[in-house]
Design an enzyme around this catalytic site. Structure first.
Site, PDB file in Angstrom:
ATOM      1  N   THR A  99       0.813  -1.178   0.149  1.00 10.10           N
ATOM      2  CA  THR A  99      -0.149   0.035  -0.054  1.00 10.10           C
ATOM      3  C   THR A  99       0.924   1.310  -0.005  1.00 10.10           C
ATOM      4  OG1 THR A  99      -1.785  -1.171   1.143  1.00 10.10           O
ATOM      5  CG2 THR A  99      -1.757   1.334   1.440  1.00 10.10           C
ATOM      6  N   SER A 138      -6.927  -1.225  -6.715  1.00 13.41           N
ATOM      7  CA  SER A 138      -6.483  -1.434  -5.355  1.00 13.41           C
ATOM      8  C   SER A 138      -4.982  -2.005  -5.124  1.00 13.41           C
ATOM      9  CB  SER A 138      -7.171  -2.763  -4.656  1.00 13.41           C
ATOM     10  OG  SER A 138      -6.796  -3.164  -3.467  1.00 13.41           O
ATOM     11  N   THR A 139      -4.263  -1.522  -4.192  1.00 10.78           N
ATOM     12  CA  THR A 139      -3.065  -1.932  -4.117  1.00 10.78           C
ATOM     13  C   THR A 139      -2.776  -3.569  -4.515  1.00 10.78           C
ATOM     14  OG1 THR A 139      -2.501  -0.268  -2.326  1.00 10.78           O
ATOM     15  CG2 THR A 139      -1.346  -2.489  -2.270  1.00 10.78           C
ATOM     16  N   ASN A 140      -4.061  -4.127  -4.151  1.00 15.19           N
ATOM     17  CA  ASN A 140      -4.084  -5.620  -4.407  1.00 15.19           C
ATOM     18  C   ASN A 140      -3.766  -6.156  -5.864  1.00 15.19           C
ATOM     19  OD1 ASN A 140      -4.136  -5.508  -1.761  1.00 15.19           O
ATOM     20  ND2 ASN A 140      -6.042  -6.310  -1.251  1.00 15.19           N
ATOM     21  N   THR A 185      35.495 -37.983 -13.206  1.00 13.03           N
ATOM     22  CA  THR A 185      34.293 -38.373 -12.247  1.00 13.03           C
ATOM     23  C   THR A 185      34.583 -38.242 -10.773  1.00 13.03           C
ATOM     24  OG1 THR A 185      34.442 -40.762 -12.563  1.00 13.03           O
ATOM     25  CG2 THR A 185      33.206 -39.524 -14.265  1.00 13.03           C
ATOM     26  N   SER A 316      46.662 -11.336  -4.171  1.00 11.56           N
ATOM     27  CA  SER A 316      47.047 -11.282  -2.828  1.00 11.56           C
ATOM     28  C   SER A 316      47.737  -9.945  -2.638  1.00 11.56           C
ATOM     29  CB  SER A 316      48.021 -12.596  -2.373  1.00 11.56           C
ATOM     30  OG  SER A 316      48.497 -12.418  -1.310  1.00 11.56           O
ATOM     31  N   SER A 317      47.712  -9.706  -1.210  1.00  9.19           N
ATOM     32  CA  SER A 317      48.321  -8.441  -0.905  1.00  9.19           C
ATOM     33  C   SER A 317      49.709  -8.743  -0.157  1.00  9.19           C
ATOM     34  CB  SER A 317      47.446  -7.692   0.264  1.00  9.19           C
ATOM     35  OG  SER A 317      47.343  -8.516   1.293  1.00  9.19           O
ATOM     36  N   LYS A 322      50.472 -13.732  -7.549  1.00 14.45           N
ATOM     37  CA  LYS A 322      49.432 -14.489  -7.317  1.00 14.45           C
ATOM     38  C   LYS A 322      48.237 -14.180  -8.117  1.00 14.45           C
ATOM     39  CE  LYS A 322      47.117 -17.625  -3.866  1.00 14.45           C
ATOM     40  NZ  LYS A 322      45.749 -17.431  -4.359  1.00 14.45           N
TER      41      LYS A 322
END
Length: 465
Positions: A99, A138-140, A185, A316-317, A322
């Site tokens: 609503t 209606s909202t509905n 697999t 990577s830091s 990497k």
């Protein structure tokens, strides 16, 4: 800041003088500061399209004066062109079955219409949010209708991206059609396959997802507009109920249909559960593909290393050089989130009671988010990953030649038990399968070369026959 005083059935409230929203919108904004986000822009547009179609229809049947209808239509067009979005201040998750979002649209349209007609915002004697903008609605029936239209718009975008992804997979399938590698697999050596066959399979499963989603689009085209509060059509003129869908089709450019049973269509939101499930299934399939790519590119020196993913950023830091599979990783995370979205949607769909489901806001929030995340994720998957994948051909060949999986091809000739013994010996000693077959005199070299031929093992049939 200057204010104007507006009132509703709850009482009076100060509304910013320049605001196009009104008292009911403001109450909703104060009550539901939940996500800190605003409504999806496509959802706003869809609600406005419903309002525009309703104004056109109500004028056609003589219930709305021409000047008021034209002002409402002009206001709707301005919003659809990008104006007044800052005045849509309602959180996407809210109580009241939507609503607040419906009234947000009604009030913005009404106040802009008042201005167009020469009045001042808040003078609802000129154009009333409920009596004029919301006439016959209606909202509905407005909110679920707008929700379905929005989902259709968003789904057309994700389908387009998924088709592009299939094309990218097919292109790689052709590029890699002669790259023989070891199939696996349960993460163990199986039998040979080509990298191209794997990528063609990825295209196949995503095309199945596309077909699944497209079939469900038809369900979303069936609307409950005209049913008003509970599907009985109370306060909606019978002429309006007949004409609203044709006008909505013209306004949206989408082929839409009115539900045969408006009460059912108002009570039950199973179509949203179905489309959420289809989006989730697609996300799960994409996540599986992303997992495959991460495995096949693992290493690059100490893992499988059959393919190279494009290097997109430092990984990577602390570890120089990497590079991580960041695009497949984000696809995984999108899938995790979408699975959660789907759980929420299903809980909300189930929670409807009697003549209405009051939980449409959270349903739409999660479906829209899921579809948009999937669309954006597929876009980066294509551009920043799939299109730039290369094959390590020598590595693929090396792994095939050193694998014991190729022993499968000789089973029809020496029996499963003997083949298993040879495989076990090869694993234990590290000696190639071909060497064991020769040293034990089980088969002649010409037979071995004929049978253990990876090119023949990637298609049906018994080798040598």
């Amino acid at each position: 800041m200057e204010f104007r005083i507006e009132s509703d059935s709850i009482g009076e409230k100060r509304v910013p003088k320049d605001a196009y929203y009104g008292v009911q919108t403001l109450r909703g904004a104060n009550n539901f500061n939940i996500t800190g986000l605003k409504l999806n822009v496509e959802f706003i547009k869809s609600i406005i399209q419903v309002k525009k179609a309703a104004a056109i229809t109500n004028e056609e049947i003589g219930l709305l004066k021409k000047d008021i209808s034209e002002a409402i239509i002009t206001a709707c067009n301005e919003i659809l062109e990008g104006s007044f979005y800052d005045d849509f201040i309602i959180d996407p998750i809210q109580g009241g079955a939507g609503t607040s979002m419906n009234m947000n649209a009604n009030e913005v349209i009404a106040n802009r219409s008042i201005e167009i007609l020469g009045g001042e915002k808040g003078n609802y004697d000129i154009v009333n949010p409920n009596d004029h903008v919301n006439m016959g609605q209606s909202t509905n029936d407005v909110i679920p209708t707008a929700g379905k239209i929005t989902a259709l718009k968003l789904m057309s975008k994700v389908i387009k991206k998924l088709n592009e992804l299939c094309d990218a997979f097919d292109k790689k399938g052709e590029e890699f059609k002669d790259v023989i590698k070891m199939g696996r697999t349960q993460l163990q050596d199986a039998v040979p396959i080509t990298l191209g066959q794997e990528f063609k399979a990825y295209s196949s499963v995503i095309r199945r997802d596309i077909n699944r989603i497209q079939k469900l689009e038809e369900e979303l085209k069936i609307l409950n507009i005209g049913g008003t509060a509970i599907g009985t059509g109370i306060n909606a003129d019978t002429k309006y109920i007949k004409r609203i869908i044709p006008n909505l089709c013209k306004v949206t450019g989408i082929e839409l249909y009115q539900a045969e049973n408006l009460i059912d269509a108002t009570q039950n939101l199973d179509s949203f559960s179905a489309i959420s499930g289809a989006i989730k299934t697609c996300a799960v399939n994409l996540s599986k593909i992303a997992n495959d790519l991460r495995l096949m590119s693992s290493g690059p020196r100490t893992g499988i290393g059959e393919i190279n993913l494009p290097a997109m950023q430092n990984g990577s830091s602390i570890m120089p050089g990497k590079v991580n599979p960041v695009i497949p990783e984000v696809i995984n995370q999108i899938a995790f989130n979408i699975v959660g979205n789907d759980v929420t949607v299903n809980m909300a769909v189930e929670a409807g009671q009697l003549e209405l489901n009051a939980f449409e806001p959270v349903i739409f929030y999660n479906i829209f988010q899921a579809v948009e995340m999937l669309t954006n994720g597929v876009d980066t998957f294509i551009t920043n990953c799939i299109s730039g994948i290369t094959a390590n051909r020598e590595r693929c060949s090396e792994l095939v030649n050193n694998s014991v999986g190729i022993v499968t091809a000789i089973c029809p000739y020496i029996g499963y038990r003997s083949a298993a013994r040879i495989a076990k010996k090869a694993i234990k000693t590290g000696e190639p399968v071909k060497s064991i077959l020769l040293s034990e005199g089980i088969l002649k070299e010409a037979q071995i070369n004929d049978l253990i031929n990876p090119l023949q093992m990637i298609k049906p049939g018994i080798m040598g026959r």
